[in-house]
Design a protein around this motif. Structure first.
Motif: not given
Length: 304
Positions: A45-58, A60-65, A176-184
């Motif tokens: 999962f460390c390697f998986a996170t490295l691959g996903l890090l760019p998406f954290l910057f491109t 931004p989440p718009r999730l409510n509480a 349930k989450l991807v019905e309101r937010h992108s899969a990315v």
């Protein structure tokens, strides 16, 4: 209502995700030869996170509480809970038994989707799931593996089944989450959150993961497991969940034992008997039938 082209893309994404997941046991076995279960899952999962890090910057989440709570709970179920239990089970049983247990996941998913997502599967859909699961069982039982000191065990098999039950809720919560937010967004923030949880859980349960004494082969297997079998596959699966019902997509989970068996034959030199080849044909037949009858094999959720 998804169009036919959307369903086709959804099925293709789920099929590719199942193919990538099918390589997970292969890479996991390579890594487990040099590290314990906790370290293997952690590095994956460390390697998986490295691959996903760019998406954290491109992205931004718009999730409510409430949605953040759902995401974090799904991350806990889908990462530390599912994977630490599943690979602990794999370490106690054989690959063939673990593959057979994974073959039950589509039925678990279909039943779970009926109860929790209000999806109703028609007879063609149920038939495809039964045929596909039968094919997975034939593949697992038809593989002729070389004798190993550690044989199958009831404890290991049950741990794999338990991890699949946990995975059911991870799949449904993500849907349930991807019905309101992108899969990315759901994939990147979900897996990264789960990796942070592993940073706490793994040292407490297994001790600090080793850094020295690990070969380049094991590091490569961990990287492939993280980038291909985790980050890419989860991204594809979450996208597929936006296009097709969970109960229909579940049939593609049986591609996992099919791919695992093929890797065993062509890369590990295992012998695959006639029952396993028949099982592969059943899985492909079920997938083709389900996709070609997608309009009639599923009912829309009942309106409340």
């Amino acid at each position: 209502m998804p169009t036919s082209s959307h369903r086709l893309r959804g099925f293709a994404a789920c099929a590719l995700a199942g193919t990538f997941w099918g390589c997970g046991f292969f890479f996991g076995k390579i890594a487990l030869a040099e590290m314990n279960v906790g370290a293997m899952v952690f590095y994956r999962f460390c390697f998986a996170t490295l691959g996903l890090l760019p998406f954290l910057f491109t992205h931004p989440p718009r999730l409510n509480a409430s949605e953040w709570r759902t995401l974090l709970f799904a991350s806990f179920l889908g990462v530390p809970a599912q994977f630490l239990i599943q690979f602990r089970g794999l370490s106690l049983t054989t690959v063939s038994h673990a593959s057979l247990m994974v073959g039950t996941m589509p039925v678990i998913l279909a039943v779970g989707a009926m109860f929790f997502a209000k999806e109703r599967l028609h007879r063609i859909g149920w038939l495809c799931l039964i045929v596909s699961t039968t094919g997975a069982a034939l593949i697992a039982l038809g593989g002729h593996h070389k004798p190993t000191p550690n044989g199958p065990s009831l404890e290991g098999d049950l741990l794999v089944v338990l991890s699949l039950a946990i995975a059911l809720f991870w799949v449904l919560l993500n849907k349930k989450l991807v019905e309101r937010h992108s899969a990315v967004v759901v994939t990147a923030y979900g897996l990264c959150s789960g990796t942070l949880m592993l940073c706490v859980a793994v040292p407490l349960i297994y001790g600090l993961p080793p850094v020295h004494g690990i070969s380049l082969k094991a590091w490569g297997a961990s990287a492939a497991a993280g980038l291909i079998c985790t980050a890419s596959s989860t991204m594809l699966w979450n996208y597929g969940m936006t296009q097709v019902p969970a109960s229909q997509a579940g049939v593609f989970l049986n591609i996992e034992p099919l791919i695992g068996s093929l890797l065993g034959v062509f890369l590990l030199g295992e012998q695959l008997g006639p029952p396993a080849w028949i099982g592969g044909a059943l899985i492909l037949a079920a997938a083709i039938t389900l996709t070609s009858h997608s309009k009639s094999s599923i009912e829309e959720p009942a309106l409340l």
